[in-house]
Design a protein around this motif. Structure first.
Motif, PDB file in Angstrom:
ATOM      1  N   VAL A 135       3.173   5.687  -3.007  1.00 21.14           N
ATOM      2  CA  VAL A 135       4.332   6.386  -3.581  1.00 21.14           C
ATOM      3  C   VAL A 135       4.176   6.463  -5.098  1.00 21.14           C
ATOM      4  O   VAL A 135       4.365   7.516  -5.724  1.00 21.14           O
ATOM      5  CB  VAL A 135       5.656   5.684  -3.182  1.00 21.14           C
ATOM      6  N   LYS A 136       3.814   5.295  -5.700  1.00 21.12           N
ATOM      7  CA  LYS A 136       3.631   5.260  -7.151  1.00 21.12           C
ATOM      8  C   LYS A 136       2.487   6.181  -7.564  1.00 21.12           C
ATOM      9  O   LYS A 136       2.577   6.898  -8.565  1.00 21.12           O
ATOM     10  CB  LYS A 136       3.349   3.833  -7.628  1.00 21.12           C
ATOM     11  N   ALA A 137       1.385   6.153  -6.781  1.00 19.87           N
ATOM     12  CA  ALA A 137       0.242   7.007  -7.098  1.00 19.87           C
ATOM     13  C   ALA A 137       0.661   8.472  -7.034  1.00 19.87           C
ATOM     14  O   ALA A 137       0.272   9.273  -7.896  1.00 19.87           O
ATOM     15  CB  ALA A 137      -0.907   6.740  -6.126  1.00 19.87           C
ATOM     16  N   GLY A 138       1.447   8.832  -6.045  1.00 23.72           N
ATOM     17  CA  GLY A 138       1.952  10.207  -5.937  1.00 23.72           C
ATOM     18  C   GLY A 138       2.803  10.561  -7.145  1.00 23.72           C
ATOM     19  O   GLY A 138       2.688  11.652  -7.717  1.00 23.72           O
ATOM     20  N   LYS A 173       3.114  13.179 -12.374  1.00 25.81           N
ATOM     21  CA  LYS A 173       3.334  13.023 -13.803  1.00 25.81           C
ATOM     22  C   LYS A 173       2.079  13.456 -14.564  1.00 25.81           C
ATOM     23  O   LYS A 173       2.166  14.136 -15.595  1.00 25.81           O
ATOM     24  CB  LYS A 173       3.674  11.559 -14.107  1.00 25.81           C
ATOM     25  N   MET A 174       0.897  13.069 -14.032  1.00 27.32           N
ATOM     26  CA  MET A 174      -0.360  13.430 -14.663  1.00 27.32           C
ATOM     27  C   MET A 174      -0.542  14.947 -14.635  1.00 27.32           C
ATOM     28  O   MET A 174      -0.964  15.552 -15.642  1.00 27.32           O
ATOM     29  CB  MET A 174      -1.540  12.752 -13.938  1.00 27.32           C
ATOM     30  N   LEU A 204       0.833  -1.199   0.000  1.00 29.49           N
ATOM     31  CA  LEU A 204       0.000   0.000   0.000  1.00 29.49           C
ATOM     32  C   LEU A 204       0.872   1.255   0.000  1.00 29.49           C
ATOM     33  O   LEU A 204       0.609   2.208  -0.742  1.00 29.49           O
ATOM     34  CB  LEU A 204      -0.931   0.002   1.213  1.00 29.49           C
ATOM     35  N   ARG A 205       1.935   1.230   0.816  1.00 30.66           N
ATOM     36  CA  ARG A 205       2.845   2.365   0.857  1.00 30.66           C
ATOM     37  C   ARG A 205       3.498   2.569  -0.512  1.00 30.66           C
ATOM     38  O   ARG A 205       3.572   3.681  -1.025  1.00 30.66           O
ATOM     39  CB  ARG A 205       3.913   2.149   1.937  1.00 30.66           C
ATOM     40  N   GLN A 206       3.950   1.460  -1.111  1.00 32.62           N
ATOM     41  CA  GLN A 206       4.566   1.555  -2.427  1.00 32.62           C
ATOM     42  C   GLN A 206       3.556   2.053  -3.465  1.00 32.62           C
ATOM     43  O   GLN A 206       3.892   2.861  -4.330  1.00 32.62           O
ATOM     44  CB  GLN A 206       5.138   0.196  -2.857  1.00 32.62           C
TER      45      GLN A 206
END
Length: 161
Positions: A114-117, A122-123, A109-111
């Protein structure tokens, strides 16, 4: 008369002996009666003691039965305790596995966060770039429309000449 005296002396002597014997027997009877009385008292005492001992025996037998029940219950409790201990160990192992899975899920979930952030940034950058391109497109379209209008106006002028 001598004979009578002898006989009398003999009878007196026998009488004295018999009296002595009677006294001796009476003393012996008294001793035996005293001994009998003592034995009766001893018998009464022993009967009482026997009654006390029988009551004690009953109490001890009851105690033995109670202790056997308690020992049996203790054995059952021991068996239950062992069963519960094994179950507790299994539950602890399951809890450890669940905790490990939870930690792994938390890490994922943390990863993912991080990826979502990262992807969100990027978005946002892509949206800003898109907005810039749209703005540029709108400007170029306006220029194109203006140029097309100038061209049409120019053609209309040339066509009028």
């Amino acid at each position: 008369m001598d004979q009578i005296k002898k006989k009398m002396n003999q009878l007196r002597q026998e009488s004295d002996e018999l009296t002595a014997r009677v006294e001796e027997l009476q003393n012996k009877i008294k001793e035996l009666e005293a001994e009998n009385l003592s034995k009766d008292q001893q018998l009464t005492s022993m009967q009482h003691q026997n009654g006390v001992l029988e009551a004690e025996l009953e109490r001890l037998e009851k105690s033995v039965v109670d202790l056997k029940k308690a020992a049996e219950e203790g054995t059952q409790h021991g068996t239950q305790n062992e069963s519960l201990t094994r179950r507790m160990q299994l539950l602890e192992e399951e809890a450890e596995k669940a905790d490990k899975v939870l930690r792994e899920a938390h890490e994922q979930l943390r990863q993912t966060d991080v990826k979502a952030g990262h992807f969100e940034r990027k978005m946002q950058a892509l949206e800003a770039e898109r907005d810039a391109w749209e703005k540029k497109y709108d400007e170029l379209e306006q220029k194109h429309n203006a140029t097309t209008k100038e061209l049409e106006d120019f053609q209309a002028e040339i066509g009028a000449i």
